[in-house]
Design an enzyme around this catalytic site. Structure first.
Site, mmCIF file in Angstrom:
data_model
loop_
_atom_site.group_PDB
_atom_site.id
_atom_site.type_symbol
_atom_site.label_atom_id
_atom_site.label_comp_id
_atom_site.label_asym_id
_atom_site.label_seq_id
_atom_site.Cartn_x
_atom_site.Cartn_y
_atom_site.Cartn_z
ATOM 1 N N ARG A 294 15.322 5.000 -19.841
ATOM 2 C CA ARG A 294 16.461 5.362 -18.982
ATOM 3 C C ARG A 294 17.368 6.392 -19.656
ATOM 4 O O ARG A 294 17.998 7.210 -18.989
ATOM 5 C CB ARG A 294 17.224 4.113 -18.538
ATOM 6 N N GLU B 12 8.336 -4.109 -10.452
ATOM 7 C CA GLU B 12 7.829 -2.804 -10.017
ATOM 8 C C GLU B 12 6.419 -2.547 -10.557
ATOM 9 O O GLU B 12 5.575 -1.984 -9.857
ATOM 10 C CB GLU B 12 8.814 -1.701 -10.437
ATOM 11 N N HIS C 104 12.107 8.049 -11.126
ATOM 12 C CA HIS C 104 12.639 6.680 -11.087
ATOM 13 C C HIS C 104 12.202 5.962 -12.357
ATOM 14 O O HIS C 104 11.076 6.158 -12.825
ATOM 15 C CB HIS C 104 12.079 5.931 -9.866
ATOM 16 N N THR D 15 21.700 8.313 -12.698
ATOM 17 C CA THR D 15 21.150 8.443 -11.335
ATOM 18 C C THR D 15 21.595 9.746 -10.686
ATOM 19 O O THR D 15 20.824 10.406 -9.990
ATOM 20 C CB THR D 15 21.607 7.245 -10.468
ATOM 21 N N LYS E 268 8.907 11.364 -8.609
ATOM 22 C CA LYS E 268 9.069 11.311 -7.155
ATOM 23 C C LYS E 268 8.444 12.559 -6.494
ATOM 24 O O LYS E 268 8.097 13.535 -7.185
ATOM 25 C CB LYS E 268 10.559 11.182 -6.836
ATOM 26 N N ASN F 19 16.535 13.122 -7.088
ATOM 27 C CA ASN F 19 16.750 13.020 -8.541
ATOM 28 C C ASN F 19 15.447 12.933 -9.335
ATOM 29 O O ASN F 19 15.433 12.462 -10.465
ATOM 30 C CB ASN F 19 17.726 11.892 -8.874
ATOM 31 N N ARG G 143 16.840 14.215 -15.569
ATOM 32 C CA ARG G 143 17.594 14.487 -14.337
ATOM 33 C C ARG G 143 18.586 15.633 -14.505
ATOM 34 O O ARG G 143 18.777 16.434 -13.582
ATOM 35 C CB ARG G 143 18.283 13.212 -13.853
HETATM 36 P P1 CMP Z 1 16.286 5.487 -8.237
HETATM 37 O O1 CMP Z 1 16.437 5.396 -9.687
HETATM 38 O O2 CMP Z 1 14.918 5.673 -7.689
HETATM 39 O O3 CMP Z 1 16.919 4.185 -7.571
HETATM 40 C C1 CMP Z 1 17.412 4.180 -6.249
HETATM 41 C C2 CMP Z 1 17.502 5.539 -5.657
HETATM 42 O O4 CMP Z 1 18.359 5.654 -4.562
HETATM 43 C C3 CMP Z 1 18.106 6.480 -6.696
HETATM 44 O O5 CMP Z 1 17.186 6.703 -7.712
HETATM 45 C C4 CMP Z 1 18.458 7.661 -5.832
HETATM 46 O O6 CMP Z 1 17.324 8.442 -5.517
HETATM 47 C C5 CMP Z 1 18.928 6.942 -4.573
HETATM 48 N N1 CMP Z 1 20.382 6.756 -4.542
HETATM 49 C C6 CMP Z 1 21.107 5.900 -5.256
HETATM 50 N N2 CMP Z 1 22.405 5.972 -4.931
HETATM 51 C C7 CMP Z 1 22.492 6.908 -3.969
HETATM 52 C C8 CMP Z 1 23.552 7.443 -3.216
HETATM 53 N N3 CMP Z 1 24.807 7.017 -3.391
HETATM 54 N N4 CMP Z 1 23.286 8.399 -2.327
HETATM 55 C C9 CMP Z 1 22.005 8.803 -2.152
HETATM 56 N N5 CMP Z 1 20.936 8.339 -2.835
HETATM 57 C C10 CMP Z 1 21.180 7.401 -3.737
#
Ligand code: CMP
Length: 159
Positions: A88, A129, A118, A94, A12, A115, A105
């Site tokens: 993953r 995707e 992705h 996440t 990202k 984070n 992460r």
């Molecule tokens: P990603 O794996 O890219 O998938 C969705 C993204 O949304 C996640 O990583 C985070 O960057 C963001 N995300 C998911 N849940 C939350 C949350 N509760 N608050 C803020 N950002 C979130």
């Protein structure tokens, strides 16, 4: 027999701006995964809406779109055995505060909203995707990685 899979991974904008591309790629290469497609690109609001359509309407959605469009990302297709789940594990939970130590992460990020990376969470999202970010002709897998040559000889590999 383990299945060879492809998954979609994106470093990202915070990862790119912090100069972490090399350190992150190294983790996937160390594991022996094959990077079969990769590009630096600017995500448009339209592409962000498609990528994160499942999160539309959630409280963090607008911030998520702002974040993913705030600078270039490095998008890639990673290939290997059970790649979706395995990638993953390397990426971590996440929420970086809950991610296991040693994951990307946990090691490189502090908060969920930034984070750093992705990775697709299922075979369906991986396919969706990959198609969103890459044309079929941008994926190059007509070569053998060193690990494939020495380990995954199809005659002998039983998974
Ligand atoms: P990603 O794996 O890219 O998938 C969705 C993204 O949304 C996640 O990583 C985070 O960057 C963001 N995300 C998911 N849940 C939350 C949350 N509760 N608050 C803020 N950002 C979130």
């Amino acid at each position: 027999m383990k299945t060879e899979e492809r998954t979609f991974v994106a470093i990202k904008p915070d990862g790119v701006k912090r100069g972490m591309i090399g350190k992150i790629l190294e983790r996937f290469e160390n594991k022996g995964f094959k990077i079969v497609a990769m590009k630096l690109l600017q995500v448009t609001p339209d592409l962000a809406a498609k990528h994160y359509e499942e999160h539309q309407g959630k409280p963090f959605y607008n911030r998520l779109v702002h974040y993913i469009t705030s600078g270039p990302i490095v998008a890639m297709v990673v290939e290997g055995y059970e790649a979706i789940e395995s990638v993953r594990h390397i990426v971590g939970a996440t929420n970086p505060q809950k991610a296991d130590v040693g994951t990307i992460r946990a090691d490189f990020a502090q908060v969920m909203e930034y984070n750093i990376i992705h990775a697709s969470d299922s075979p369906e999202s991986a396919q969706r995707e990959i198609n969103l970010y890459f044309k079929p002709e941008e994926i190059y897998d007509n070569w053998q990685s060193m690990l494939e040559m020495i380990t995954f000889d199809e005659e002998r590999f039983q998974g």
